[in-house]
Write an enzyme that holds these catalytic residues in place. Structure first.
Site, short mmCIF file in Angstrom:
data_model
loop_
_atom_site.label_atom_id
_atom_site.label_comp_id
_atom_site.label_asym_id
_atom_site.label_seq_id
_atom_site.Cartn_x
_atom_site.Cartn_y
_atom_site.Cartn_z
N LEU A 347 -6.64 108.82 -106.12
CA LEU A 347 -7.86 109.57 -105.81
C LEU A 347 -8.85 108.65 -105.09
CD1 LEU A 347 -8.17 111.16 -109.36
CD2 LEU A 347 -7.50 112.38 -107.28
N THR A 348 -9.23 109.03 -103.89
CA THR A 348 -10.17 108.24 -103.12
C THR A 348 -11.54 108.19 -103.81
OG1 THR A 348 -9.05 108.85 -101.08
CG2 THR A 348 -11.27 107.99 -100.86
N CYS A 431 -2.84 113.14 -96.14
CA CYS A 431 -4.30 113.02 -96.12
C CYS A 431 -4.88 113.90 -95.02
CB CYS A 431 -4.70 111.57 -95.90
SG CYS A 431 -6.49 111.31 -95.82
N GLY A 534 -1.44 120.44 -107.51
CA GLY A 534 -2.40 121.44 -107.11
C GLY A 534 -2.87 122.33 -108.25
N ARG A 559 -7.68 116.70 -109.21
CA ARG A 559 -9.06 117.12 -109.52
C ARG A 559 -9.25 117.50 -110.98
NH1 ARG A 559 -10.84 121.77 -105.75
NH2 ARG A 559 -8.65 122.35 -105.99
#
Length: 693
Positions: A347-348, A431, A534, A559
């Site tokens: 995760l960026t 990305c 997802g 997320r």
């Protein structure tokens, strides 16, 4: 940090002179709608007794300037700032380092001005009295390095210096070396070789040559060195011999069939794409968010890194054998079984080492570092190498890299294999960020299957560690294409592939297409593990995907872990955890402690920890406690209405206002500096943006 969560929630959550927290709001009246109607509108069905009118506030996505009353008066007259040149800004930075607030690290450790080896030439201040006079008061709690061997590495600069005690070893010395629990630091000798474009990559170059992917051009650095060695350039010959022995100009494009087979030149880092100077600004560095914070490395790791930087003549001696039949076949490599393992996605920004430690405590099995750009790694950029850091608690750890060309990626994986301790290397081919895609990397590779093949074959043939890739379903919406490549990806050499169930064009604007992920998993060969990614936000989501498609090896959680990292606990314990606000604050307190250990306990380290804590809080505000919902579990695409929590702290944590996030950070890291500002990098609290779902 010494206070318990209960004490914090009772005594420090809502000061009498502070404004009430601003909860999340959809802007849609929900009091008269039934839970089924709310779910149909993707609005969280919060119980009516907790609903409240939406807040009246200006644009919630604007940068919030959070200052106290004294600082607001000071900054009111400086709204119009003078534009300064880069040279002037650089001069001011150097002058600031000489100020008393920037004490020399060596002097801070020992407390002795004479301990600095650079003396008057040091770029930092040696004014001990001036530093002590302007140093802010210590923070509450104990120094995070008290439990480790050796003294605190920040000495007088530590914001918890009042709790320090001398650490005496057997010989009576107080200078015991502190061992770090982090590895994967870049050796300085290797970094200098990268800066000068003198690093050799024999394995990568041999593999690229065997695949016909090794470009013929030479770096400018090598051309200059050849001229210096020859002394005089032959003016009668307009074509110099290039790195592969071809009588061509250095800028010409030559087919490999025209070149005589030979060993690549040592400085040919990126053959037909010479690297920029290390100090030049690289646009791909946009994904770098962590700096090299000087965290020490294990002694044995340092010795291993040093051994890897021995003169390359010995390596060249074995180069001809790398093309032989003794080369390890891709299927004979060490494999990692991802089946049934809980995988925290790379995760960026928020997927930093302290956050990964939090997730490991809460049940994550596999962790992966943030995406690092290959060109920056090959330039020896410390900020990019910081993304490869690994904590000792990460027992199954990989790094993720991103690049556009086979030679760049092959050399990068060889370098990582030499310098780092990792279990697998993941290549990001999904990305969606414009600045990455425009460089030909990330999702752009989905439109170039032959380049994908070259990258996977080159990287998997260069190192023995498993190579995994992460992709999206396709580039354009409605044009999925990974299913047509999934059967080949395993034969190219990849050990596993993660399929994110959205196209690049969709970003996060629609729910993930899990039916298509199942289709890909069923088409894959037996030796290729397929993972889905997802919208996993509860243990029910995990169970459904695993039962609907037994061919799926595992699921990657992204997320969902950002919003509620205890999702790993929920999956392992098969329950909906109605976590309290105090328990959530304790998790944040763990993050703060891990952050101080990683980024440092001095002023800079505290503010860096605060910054990444605030970035994380911009996601956690989306969480709605289980006890407040009419329908459980919460879905990832639900918009929360304006609601009040069961206590003041829960209400504060539900706010999507940066000012309220800052108040939470002050509970753990003390008051913010005067003039402090913050806006989330990814605008994660902006529900109306397509890239945030």
């Amino acid at each position: 940090m010494a206070e318990s969560a209960a004490e914090l929630s009772e005594s420090r959550v809502l000061p009498a002179d502070s404004p009430p927290p601003q909860p999340n709001s959809t802007g849609v009246p929900v009091h008269n709608l039934m839970p089924e109607e709310l779910v149909a509108k993707a609005i969280a069905p919060v119980k009516k007794q907790f609903l409240r009118p939406p807040p009246t506030r200006a644009n919630q996505n604007d940068t919030v300037k959070y200052t106290n009353e004294r600082s607001s008066q000071q900054h009111s007259s400086t709204l119009v700032k003078e534009k300064k040149s880069k040279r002037q800004l650089k001069r001011e930075r150097h002058q600031e380092k000489k100020s008393a607030s920037h004490l020399c690290p060596e002097v801070a450790k020992s407390g002795d001005v004479s301990s600095c080896p650079y003396k008057d030439k040091c770029r930092f201040s040696h004014d001990l009295d001036g530093f002590k006079a302007q140093k802010p008061d210590d923070l509450e709690g104990e120094c995070p390095f008290l439990s480790s061997e050796g003294p605190c590495p920040y000495g007088l600069a530590c914001r918890f210096s009042g709790t320090h005690r001398d650490v005496v070893d057997v010989a009576g010395s107080t200078n015991t070396l502190r061992k770090s629990s982090e590895v994967n630091g870049l050796n300085k000798d290797v970094q200098k070789l990268l800066w000068k474009n003198k690093m050799k990559f024999p394995k990568a170059d041999a593999k690229l040559k065997s695949l016909g992917l090794l470009g013929p051009a030479k770096s400018k650095m090598k051309v200059m060195e050849d001229k210096e060695q020859e002394g005089v350039v032959d003016s009668n010959n307009s074509h110099a011999t290039n790195g592969n022995g071809c009588m061509k100009g250095t800028g010409d494009s030559v087919d490999e069939s025209e070149c005589s087979p030979c060993v690549p030149e040592e400085n040919n880092i990126i053959n037909d794409r010479p690297l920029k100077k290390a100090k030049s600004e690289n646009v791909e560095n946009c994904c770098s968010v962590e700096g090299d914070n000087g965290v020490s490395v294990l002694e044995e790791d340092t010795r291993n890194n040093t051994a890897d930087t021995q003169p390359a003549a010995k390596i060249d001696d074995i180069l001809p054998e790398t093309d032989g039949s003794l080369k390890t076949h891709s299927r004979e490599k060490k494999l990692i079984d991802f089946r049934e393992k809980l995988y925290l996605a790379p995760l960026t920004t928020v997927g930093n080492l302290p956050f990964r430690r939090v997730c490991k405590v809460l049940g994550a099995d596999v962790t992966c570092g943030e995406m690092a750009m290959c060109t920056n790694l090959l330039q020896g950029q410390a900020s990019e190498w910081a993304l490869l850091r690994r904590h000792s608690s990460e027992d199954l750890f990989g790094v993720q890299i991103c690049g556009a060309y086979p030679d760049t990626l092959a050399r990068t994986v060889e370098l990582i294999d030499q310098q780092c301790t990792v279990d697998f290397i993941d290549i990001n081919m999904g990305c969606p960020i414009d600045i990455v895609v425009n460089k030909g990397a990330g999702s752009c590779l989905l439109t170039k299957p032959m380049r994908m093949k070259g990258i996977i074959e080159a990287t998997s043939g260069t190192v023995d560690k498993p190579i995994t890739i992460k992709v999206r379903t396709g580039y354009f919406e409605g044009k999925n294409r990974i299913d047509s490549l999934i059967a080949d990806i395993g034969t190219w050499g990849a050990s596993a592939v993660t399929v994110h169930g959205r196209t690049r064009q969709q970003r996060y604007s629609k729910l993930a297409d899990w039916d298509y992920i199942y289709q890909c998993a069923r088409k894959a060969s037996d030796d290729l593990q397929v993972l889905g990614n997802g919208d996993i936000y509860s243990y029910l989501d995990w169970n459904k995907h695993k039962s609907d498609c037994p061919e799926l090896a595992s699921c990657m959680i992204a997320r969902g872990a950002l919003i509620k990292p205890w999702i790993f606990t929920e999956i392992k314990e098969q329950r909906h955890w109605d976590i309290t606000s105090g328990e959530r604050l304790n998790i944040m307190k763990d993050f703060a402690r891990f952050g101080l250990e990683h980024w440092g306990s001095d002023k800079k380290g505290v503010e860096t920890t605060r910054h990444f804590l605030l970035e994380w809080l911009s996601y956690t505000c989306r969480y709605i406690p289980v006890g407040l919902l009419d329908v459980i579990p919460q879905r990832l695409n639900w918009r929360p209405p304006a609601y009040s929590g069961r206590d003041d702290l829960e209400t504060l944590m539900a706010s999507d206002s940066a000012a309220d996030w800052i108040r939470i950070s002050e509970m753990l890291l003390g008051k913010v500096p005067d003039g402090f500002t913050f806006a989330p990098k990814h605008k994660s609290n902006a529900y109306d943006r397509a890239e945030n779902g």
